[in-house]
Design a protein around this motif. Structure first.
Motif, PDB file in Angstrom:
ATOM      1  N   SER A 100       5.897  24.375 -22.090  1.00  0.00           N
ATOM      2  CA  SER A 100       6.729  24.513 -23.286  1.00  0.00           C
ATOM      3  C   SER A 100       5.961  24.179 -24.560  1.00  0.00           C
ATOM      4  CB  SER A 100       7.964  23.616 -23.181  1.00  0.00           C
ATOM      5  OG  SER A 100       7.585  22.257 -23.012  1.00  0.00           O
ATOM      6  N   LYS A 101       5.109  23.160 -24.514  1.00  0.00           N
ATOM      7  CA  LYS A 101       4.313  22.793 -25.684  1.00  0.00           C
ATOM      8  C   LYS A 101       3.289  23.872 -26.005  1.00  0.00           C
ATOM      9  CE  LYS A 101       2.896  20.020 -28.959  1.00  0.00           C
ATOM     10  NZ  LYS A 101       3.730  19.759 -30.162  1.00  0.00           N
ATOM     11  N   MET A 102       2.685  24.459 -24.974  1.00  0.00           N
ATOM     12  CA  MET A 102       1.737  25.550 -25.186  1.00  0.00           C
ATOM     13  C   MET A 102       2.420  26.733 -25.876  1.00  0.00           C
ATOM     14  SD  MET A 102      -1.284  24.693 -23.941  1.00  0.00           S
ATOM     15  CE  MET A 102      -2.112  26.237 -23.588  1.00  0.00           C
ATOM     16  N   VAL A 103       3.650  27.024 -25.457  1.00  0.00           N
ATOM     17  CA  VAL A 103       4.388  28.132 -26.066  1.00  0.00           C
ATOM     18  C   VAL A 103       4.710  27.824 -27.518  1.00  0.00           C
ATOM     19  CG1 VAL A 103       6.503  29.498 -25.974  1.00  0.00           C
ATOM     20  CG2 VAL A 103       5.340  28.860 -23.849  1.00  0.00           C
ATOM     21  N   GLU A 104       5.163  26.614 -27.788  1.00  0.00           N
ATOM     22  CA  GLU A 104       5.507  26.236 -29.162  1.00  0.00           C
ATOM     23  C   GLU A 104       4.302  26.288 -30.089  1.00  0.00           C
ATOM     24  OE1 GLU A 104       7.196  22.408 -28.526  1.00  0.00           O
ATOM     25  OE2 GLU A 104       9.037  23.185 -27.601  1.00  0.00           O
ATOM     26  N   LEU A 105       3.148  25.820 -29.608  1.00  0.00           N
ATOM     27  CA  LEU A 105       1.936  25.884 -30.430  1.00  0.00           C
ATOM     28  C   LEU A 105       1.506  27.330 -30.661  1.00  0.00           C
ATOM     29  CD1 LEU A 105      -0.117  22.942 -28.860  1.00  0.00           C
ATOM     30  CD2 LEU A 105       0.743  23.059 -31.213  1.00  0.00           C
ATOM     31  N   SER A 106       1.624  28.155 -29.642  1.00  0.00           N
ATOM     32  CA  SER A 106       1.261  29.570 -29.788  1.00  0.00           C
ATOM     33  C   SER A 106       2.135  30.246 -30.838  1.00  0.00           C
ATOM     34  CB  SER A 106       1.408  30.291 -28.438  1.00  0.00           C
ATOM     35  OG  SER A 106       0.526  29.759 -27.478  1.00  0.00           O
ATOM     36  N   ILE A 107       3.419  29.974 -30.794  1.00  0.00           N
ATOM     37  CA  ILE A 107       4.346  30.553 -31.778  1.00  0.00           C
ATOM     38  C   ILE A 107       3.988  30.086 -33.184  1.00  0.00           C
ATOM     39  CG2 ILE A 107       6.743  30.473 -32.584  1.00  0.00           C
ATOM     40  CD1 ILE A 107       7.585  30.506 -29.613  1.00  0.00           C
ATOM     41  N   SER A 108       3.646  28.809 -33.327  1.00  0.00           N
ATOM     42  CA  SER A 108       3.323  28.282 -34.662  1.00  0.00           C
ATOM     43  C   SER A 108       2.072  28.947 -35.228  1.00  0.00           C
ATOM     44  CB  SER A 108       3.143  26.765 -34.604  1.00  0.00           C
ATOM     45  OG  SER A 108       1.965  26.406 -33.903  1.00  0.00           O
ATOM     46  N   TYR A 109       1.078  29.210 -34.399  1.00  0.00           N
ATOM     47  CA  TYR A 109      -0.149  29.854 -34.891  1.00  0.00           C
ATOM     48  C   TYR A 109       0.047  31.360 -35.086  1.00  0.00           C
ATOM     49  CZ  TYR A 109      -2.602  25.483 -34.069  1.00  0.00           C
ATOM     50  OH  TYR A 109      -3.004  24.165 -34.116  1.00  0.00           O
ATOM     51  N   TRP A 110       0.963  31.952 -34.330  1.00  0.00           N
ATOM     52  CA  TRP A 110       1.271  33.367 -34.528  1.00  0.00           C
ATOM     53  C   TRP A 110       2.032  33.561 -35.835  1.00  0.00           C
ATOM     54  CZ3 TRP A 110      -0.317  37.459 -31.579  1.00  0.00           C
ATOM     55  CH2 TRP A 110       0.267  38.698 -31.852  1.00  0.00           C
ATOM     56  N   GLY A 111       2.905  32.590 -36.139  1.00  0.00           N
ATOM     57  CA  GLY A 111       3.664  32.637 -37.382  1.00  0.00           C
ATOM     58  C   GLY A 111       5.115  33.013 -37.217  1.00  0.00           C
ATOM     59  N   SER A 112       5.519  33.373 -36.013  1.00  0.00           N
ATOM     60  CA  SER A 112       6.921  33.721 -35.743  1.00  0.00           C
ATOM     61  C   SER A 112       7.108  33.805 -34.234  1.00  0.00           C
ATOM     62  CB  SER A 112       7.290  35.066 -36.385  1.00  0.00           C
ATOM     63  OG  SER A 112       6.511  36.108 -35.822  1.00  0.00           O
ATOM     64  N   GLY A 113       8.388  33.855 -33.838  1.00  0.00           N
ATOM     65  CA  GLY A 113       8.672  34.027 -32.419  1.00  0.00           C
ATOM     66  C   GLY A 113       9.637  32.990 -31.871  1.00  0.00           C
ATOM     67  N   ASN A 114      10.205  33.303 -30.713  1.00  0.00           N
ATOM     68  CA  ASN A 114      11.118  32.396 -30.018  1.00  0.00           C
ATOM     69  C   ASN A 114      10.888  32.522 -28.522  1.00  0.00           C
ATOM     70  OD1 ASN A 114      13.052  31.301 -32.170  1.00  0.00           O
ATOM     71  ND2 ASN A 114      13.131  33.511 -32.570  1.00  0.00           N
ATOM     72  N   TYR A 115      11.370  31.532 -27.775  1.00  0.00           N
ATOM     73  CA  TYR A 115      11.234  31.603 -26.328  1.00  0.00           C
ATOM     74  C   TYR A 115      12.525  31.175 -25.657  1.00  0.00           C
ATOM     75  CZ  TYR A 115      10.506  26.479 -25.950  1.00  0.00           C
ATOM     76  OH  TYR A 115      10.636  25.111 -25.975  1.00  0.00           O
ATOM     77  N   GLU A 116      12.650  31.587 -24.394  1.00  0.00           N
ATOM     78  CA  GLU A 116      13.793  31.211 -23.580  1.00  0.00           C
ATOM     79  C   GLU A 116      13.286  30.764 -22.213  1.00  0.00           C
ATOM     80  OE1 GLU A 116      16.230  34.637 -22.955  1.00  0.00           O
ATOM     81  OE2 GLU A 116      14.638  35.787 -21.954  1.00  0.00           O
ATOM     82  N   ILE A 117      14.049  29.883 -21.609  1.00  0.00           N
ATOM     83  CA  ILE A 117      13.706  29.418 -20.264  1.00  0.00           C
ATOM     84  C   ILE A 117      14.549  30.185 -19.270  1.00  0.00           C
ATOM     85  CG2 ILE A 117      13.686  27.436 -18.716  1.00  0.00           C
ATOM     86  CD1 ILE A 117      13.453  25.655 -21.255  1.00  0.00           C
ATOM     87  N   ILE A 118      13.885  30.815 -18.307  1.00  0.00           N
ATOM     88  CA  ILE A 118      14.614  31.572 -17.298  1.00  0.00           C
ATOM     89  C   ILE A 118      14.578  30.824 -15.971  1.00  0.00           C
ATOM     90  CG2 ILE A 118      14.194  33.807 -18.392  1.00  0.00           C
ATOM     91  CD1 ILE A 118      11.928  34.263 -16.410  1.00  0.00           C
ATOM     92  N   GLU A 119      15.637  30.980 -15.197  1.00  0.00           N
ATOM     93  CA  GLU A 119      15.724  30.289 -13.920  1.00  0.00           C
ATOM     94  C   GLU A 119      14.726  30.855 -12.922  1.00  0.00           C
ATOM     95  OE1 GLU A 119      19.382  29.207 -11.961  1.00  0.00           O
ATOM     96  OE2 GLU A 119      20.500  29.741 -13.778  1.00  0.00           O
ATOM     97  N   SER A 120      14.071  29.963 -12.208  1.00  0.00           N
ATOM     98  CA  SER A 120      13.105  30.385 -11.187  1.00  0.00           C
ATOM     99  C   SER A 120      13.813  30.530  -9.839  1.00  0.00           C
ATOM    100  CB  SER A 120      11.968  29.368 -11.090  1.00  0.00           C
ATOM    101  OG  SER A 120      11.257  29.291 -12.297  1.00  0.00           O
TER     102      SER A 120
END
Length: 360
Positions: free
Chosen positions: A275-295
């Motif tokens: 989750s932290k990797m995704v949040e940092l990636s979004i911050s450097y990209w400049g936009s975006g959102n994520y969702e957690i899907i059930e495994s």
């Protein structure tokens, strides 16, 4: 950069398996920049956008397109090239794919490694061999304790198990054919490098975190993640590759001291949850959102894995130069550059390498 990297590899013959892959392409470019003479052996890249094609990899080496399971072709390639160094990176590297093609995964990763070592066995000259496995070779108890090189090996999924099998193959060849007590006869040294999860520009593999993030962000889609709390030793691809080069030099100069395994990963603070990797990636990209899907009915993947890198620090004088934020920033910048100015990406890749190398 430590000047011995240039001094020791310039003009040396380096046989590199997996040179068309993500890590292999970065390694090929580094070897080219430091003046090595390279023969690559690997399957053809899967698509035009693969990093190997982006950097015009075929112009940087003698490129042999072949399968590790083709013993005759592999033997002939090694024999004709007469390498001073062998770096074995080629593999079936994907955990989730290994559930779909388990037998092939074992063939490529375990038997393929045996075939590489057999080609070296038949080589009638001194040679230093660095075999790259993975951090996933450890029997994973999912504890907070970072794994050391002498911890138990194992593997739940076929990929991890196949790499642990490869380590048994390596140990057998080291004892049976490249025994240090008979080094004056065979003049071969074997070392193993176990690297953590690598990120960097040019990785387009399926079911890998950063490529999945970039594909979603580039289409303005929501990023879907399966295991937000899984912790991995994330590192930029350039970090372990320089470690492999350092290990190769040490092995060539002191085979009795360095014919063993070494972990290459980030410092402890940079083993981050997905989750932290995704949040940092979004911050450097400049936009975006994520969702957690059930495994639901998803194949097993380890939840926690950390590496102890103190041995590489102490014995190889190798140290991570990027923290996780810098690694993610450089990675996202590569993809943004590729999407905006694809014609400039080869020079951008070289710029990132040179910027890293001269930190050493």
């Amino acid at each position: 950069m430590k000047h011995n990297l240039i001094e020791k590899y310039k003009g040396k013959k380096v046989f590199l398996t997996g040179h068309t892959g993500f890590k292999g392409s970065w390694f090929l470019k580094i070897l080219n920049l430091i003046g090595a003479d390279v023969m690559g052996y690997a399957l053809a890249p899967e698509q035009d956008i693969d990093l190997f094609n982006v950097i015009s990899g075929a112009s940087l080496c003698q490129s042999v397109i072949g399968d590790l399971r083709d013993r005759q072709k592999l033997n002939e390639s090694v024999a004709s090239f007469q390498p001073d160094f062998v770096f074995h990176l080629a593999a079936q590297p994907l955990v989730r794919l290994s559930y779909q093609i388990p037998s092939e995964t074992f063939e490529v990763n375990a038997i393929g490694t045996a075939n590489v070592l057999d080609a070296v066995r038949l080589l009638d000259k001194p040679c230093s061999v660095v075999l790259i496995t993975t951090d996933k070779v450890y029997y994973n108890n999912e504890w907070s304790y970072p794994y050391r090189e002498n911890d138990r090996l194992g593997g739940y999924d076929p990929y991890s198990a196949s790499k642990a099998c490869a380590e048994l193959v390596i140990d057998s060849y080291r004892n049976s054919f490249f025994n240090l007590n008979k080094f004056d006869q065979h003049k071969k040294g074997l070392a193993v490098a176990r690297a953590g999860n690598v990120i960097g520009g040019g990785d387009w593999s399926k079911d890998r975190l950063i490529p999945d993030i970039v594909r979603a962000l580039s289409k303005n889609e929501i990023i879907s993640i399966r295991n937000p709390y899984s912790i991995r030793p994330w590192q930029h691809v350039l970090e372990p590759l320089l470690g492999y080069l350092e290990l190769g030099i040490h092995l060539a100069e002191n085979v009795h001291g360095f014919s063993q395994a070494y972990n290459f990963g980030p410092d402890a603070a940079d083993s981050l949850p997905v989750s932290k990797m995704v949040e940092l990636s979004i911050s450097y990209w400049g936009s975006g959102n994520y969702e957690i899907i059930e495994s639901v009915n998803q194949p097993h993947e380890a939840g926690l894995l950390k590496l102890d890198i103190s041995k590489a620090k102490a014995e190889l004088d190798w140290h991570p130069l990027m923290d996780a934020q810098k690694a993610i920033k450089d990675t996202i910048e590569w993809y943004k550059e590729y999407l905006q100015s694809p014609r400039n990406i080869a020079s951008f890749t070289e710029m990132q390498i040179n910027s890293y190398l001269w930190k050493k």
